[in-house]
Design a protein around this motif. Sequence first.
Motif, PDB file in Angstrom:
ATOM      1  N   VAL A 451      35.786  67.863  56.529  1.00 35.31           N
ATOM      2  CA  VAL A 451      34.822  66.763  56.438  1.00 35.31           C
ATOM      3  C   VAL A 451      35.546  65.443  56.161  1.00 35.31           C
ATOM      4  N   PRO A 452      35.494  64.477  57.072  1.00 35.52           N
ATOM      5  CA  PRO A 452      36.092  63.169  56.804  1.00 35.52           C
ATOM      6  C   PRO A 452      35.425  62.490  55.605  1.00 35.52           C
ATOM      7  N   ALA A 453      36.180  61.658  54.921  1.00 29.38           N
ATOM      8  CA  ALA A 453      35.665  61.003  53.716  1.00 29.38           C
ATOM      9  C   ALA A 453      34.475  60.104  54.005  1.00 29.38           C
ATOM     10  N   CYS A 454      34.334  59.627  55.247  1.00 30.27           N
ATOM     11  CA  CYS A 454      33.250  58.715  55.592  1.00 30.27           C
ATOM     12  C   CYS A 454      31.911  59.408  55.775  1.00 30.27           C
ATOM     13  N   VAL A 455      31.901  60.719  55.910  1.00 30.22           N
ATOM     14  CA  VAL A 455      30.668  61.430  56.274  1.00 30.22           C
ATOM     15  C   VAL A 455      29.588  61.367  55.198  1.00 30.22           C
ATOM     16  N   PRO A 456      29.869  61.693  53.934  1.00 24.58           N
ATOM     17  CA  PRO A 456      28.789  61.701  52.940  1.00 24.58           C
ATOM     18  C   PRO A 456      28.043  60.376  52.832  1.00 24.58           C
ATOM     19  N   GLU A 457      28.776  59.254  52.819  1.00 16.48           N
ATOM     20  CA  GLU A 457      28.126  57.959  52.682  1.00 16.48           C
ATOM     21  C   GLU A 457      27.316  57.611  53.927  1.00 16.48           C
ATOM     22  N   ALA A 458      27.842  57.935  55.106  1.00 17.97           N
ATOM     23  CA  ALA A 458      27.100  57.669  56.347  1.00 17.97           C
ATOM     24  C   ALA A 458      25.793  58.463  56.377  1.00 17.97           C
ATOM     25  N   MET A 459      25.845  59.714  55.969  1.00 16.62           N
ATOM     26  CA  MET A 459      24.635  60.531  55.958  1.00 16.62           C
ATOM     27  C   MET A 459      23.649  60.033  54.906  1.00 16.62           C
ATOM     28  N   ARG A 460      24.163  59.587  53.771  1.00 21.22           N
ATOM     29  CA  ARG A 460      23.280  59.062  52.735  1.00 21.22           C
ATOM     30  C   ARG A 460      22.569  57.803  53.222  1.00 21.22           C
ATOM     31  N   GLN A 461      23.300  56.906  53.884  1.00 25.38           N
ATOM     32  CA  GLN A 461      22.705  55.678  54.408  1.00 25.38           C
ATOM     33  C   GLN A 461      21.593  55.971  55.414  1.00 25.38           C
ATOM     34  N   LEU A 462      21.782  57.021  56.190  1.00 26.19           N
ATOM     35  CA  LEU A 462      20.812  57.366  57.225  1.00 26.19           C
ATOM     36  C   LEU A 462      19.699  58.282  56.720  1.00 26.19           C
ATOM     37  N   GLY A 463      19.799  58.731  55.480  1.00 25.50           N
ATOM     38  CA  GLY A 463      18.784  59.629  54.939  1.00 25.50           C
ATOM     39  C   GLY A 463      18.815  61.009  55.553  1.00 25.50           C
TER      40      GLY A 463
END
Length: 615
Positions: A451-463
Amino acid sequence: VANVKNKKLLAALEPERRRLNALETVDYEAVMKAKLGFIRQIFPSQKAAAFRSRDYRKFFADNRHWLEPYAVFCYWRDRYGTPDFNQWAAHRRYRPDEIAALAAGWGSPRGVRGSTTPITPRGEATDEPPRKSEATAREGARPTKRNAHDGIALHYFIQYHLHRQLKEAAAYAHGLGIILKGDIAIGVHRHGADVWQEPELFHTDMLAGAPPDAFAAKGQNWSLPTYNWPRMKQDGFVWWKRRFEQMSNYFDAFRIDHILGFFRIWSIPAHAVEGILGRFVPAIPVEEDELAARRLAFDRLRFTRPFITDAILAEIFGPDTGIVHRDFLDANASGIYSLKPEFATQRQVDNHFAALEKSERNAKLKIGLFDLISNVILFEAEGKFHFRFGMGQTTSFKYLPPETQTKLKALYMDYFFRRQDDFWRKEAMQKLPALKRATNMLVCGEDLGFVPACVPEAMRQLGLLSLEVQRMPKELDREFSRPADAPYLSVVTPSSHDMSTIRGWWEEDRSLTQKFFNQELGLPGEAPPQGEPWIVSAVIRQHLASPAMWSIFQLQDLLGMDAGLRREDVAAERINVPAIPNYYWRYRMHLTLERLQKADSFNAELRRLVEQSGR
């Protein structure tokens, strides 16, 4: 599906139904043969009423964009005897005008009025002339227009009734206050109707998969084509939006399989068999001037070709080294070997051994040659370079000078863990927001693996809900994730269809389950050797108590809480083994719903746990 007049035909199927339902595992081929044979029997007498109905005409109008090409594809697939349209004598290319002419028969609003299809004594519709040989089938004997129309309309009929049945099941569930969560697979078959109809949307020379992990040491090759995302973006991702729209006919929420593929996909050359030969696409490559700037003594052949020496051959093949020397290698003056041109790829090696007698020696030789082919440091693409995953574990790396190893390790870490992160985030944000706006369904993302480090925040932003699996922690320094720490926008589960159940996992690694017993369950002493019902129950309770929006369980894990209901054979609980590319999914529940309804003690305990958790 059967009307009153065809009830006798349905009754004749009863002995086969009972036989198939008595099997411990699902025999998909026999099930399909029985069901399709029955549908072919009733189709001639039921097609007219079905196709005249208002409900069918609405279904056809709503789904025409995929239904007509799909039905014509199935018709040609059956006539030619293969779904590989590249082998068809004609019709290899999708032509809209040809599809329109063929599809304008029965079942289409433009269609002609009916005909009947003769039935053989065995109950099979004869909408195709008999095949004299496989060669004749490949040549594509010309059908009559009437038979072609019937053969295509049969697939309209099947899809319509599948649609009706799923809609009815969804309405029944909704009436009981139950919501339904569907699933969208990350890929499509390279010889399927989607690729035939819109080949420009796919890269068929590359195959999607996953990099190595704890569950698949050599990675996974799913044999699915990768997506041409720039081309999909040109029309606003219409193909994907239509998939989401179709899901909304039946489901309230859905899971995007391998959502990491929207950031980057593990792409494997078609000439490879194992996933280890893949790389992430897109990715920012390593260039020669960067290697020079790090003062790396760059030897293109040494870094990009399999590194083969006598010591490596002896380590892999032992007493069979002589066979490998003789049959598969060419010697170079420097004492380094190269594979003969006819064995330069894993696919060539695989094809070679497929024609030989199956034996333990041949199996070991094949895997050993696979390992030689993957013994590289870098993959070259368009004059630029990408690191082989797990470079540090290769013998090619181990035979490099220490100074070179140190510099390569630093660049490897930068390549995988730093330089790509913002690039991959931007890739996903070009796709996912537009797709999320296309549906009102709750979207869940299966974000497991590398899992790239950017994934959790991107998913959180998109709900988007993430997936949290206890034995697959996303933190690198953890052995287990904790359901109690899961974010609200997530789904927690102790296991998925791609892994062993709680009981199966408990017996896989004694040292690991001992740590889990002491650290995660907080219990002293020695862990029991098997996943006893109370152990399974403790894990279930952890997940029910999680702050995550959803806790989801395999039925096998829920039944694991009851010694009288769960299977005796732990291994039989598992559905899929991802490390085996062609693993045959045959799992079926060993209990009937009727028996499960009568399991009063189990149902009462499960109800108590759910109510106690406040879910």
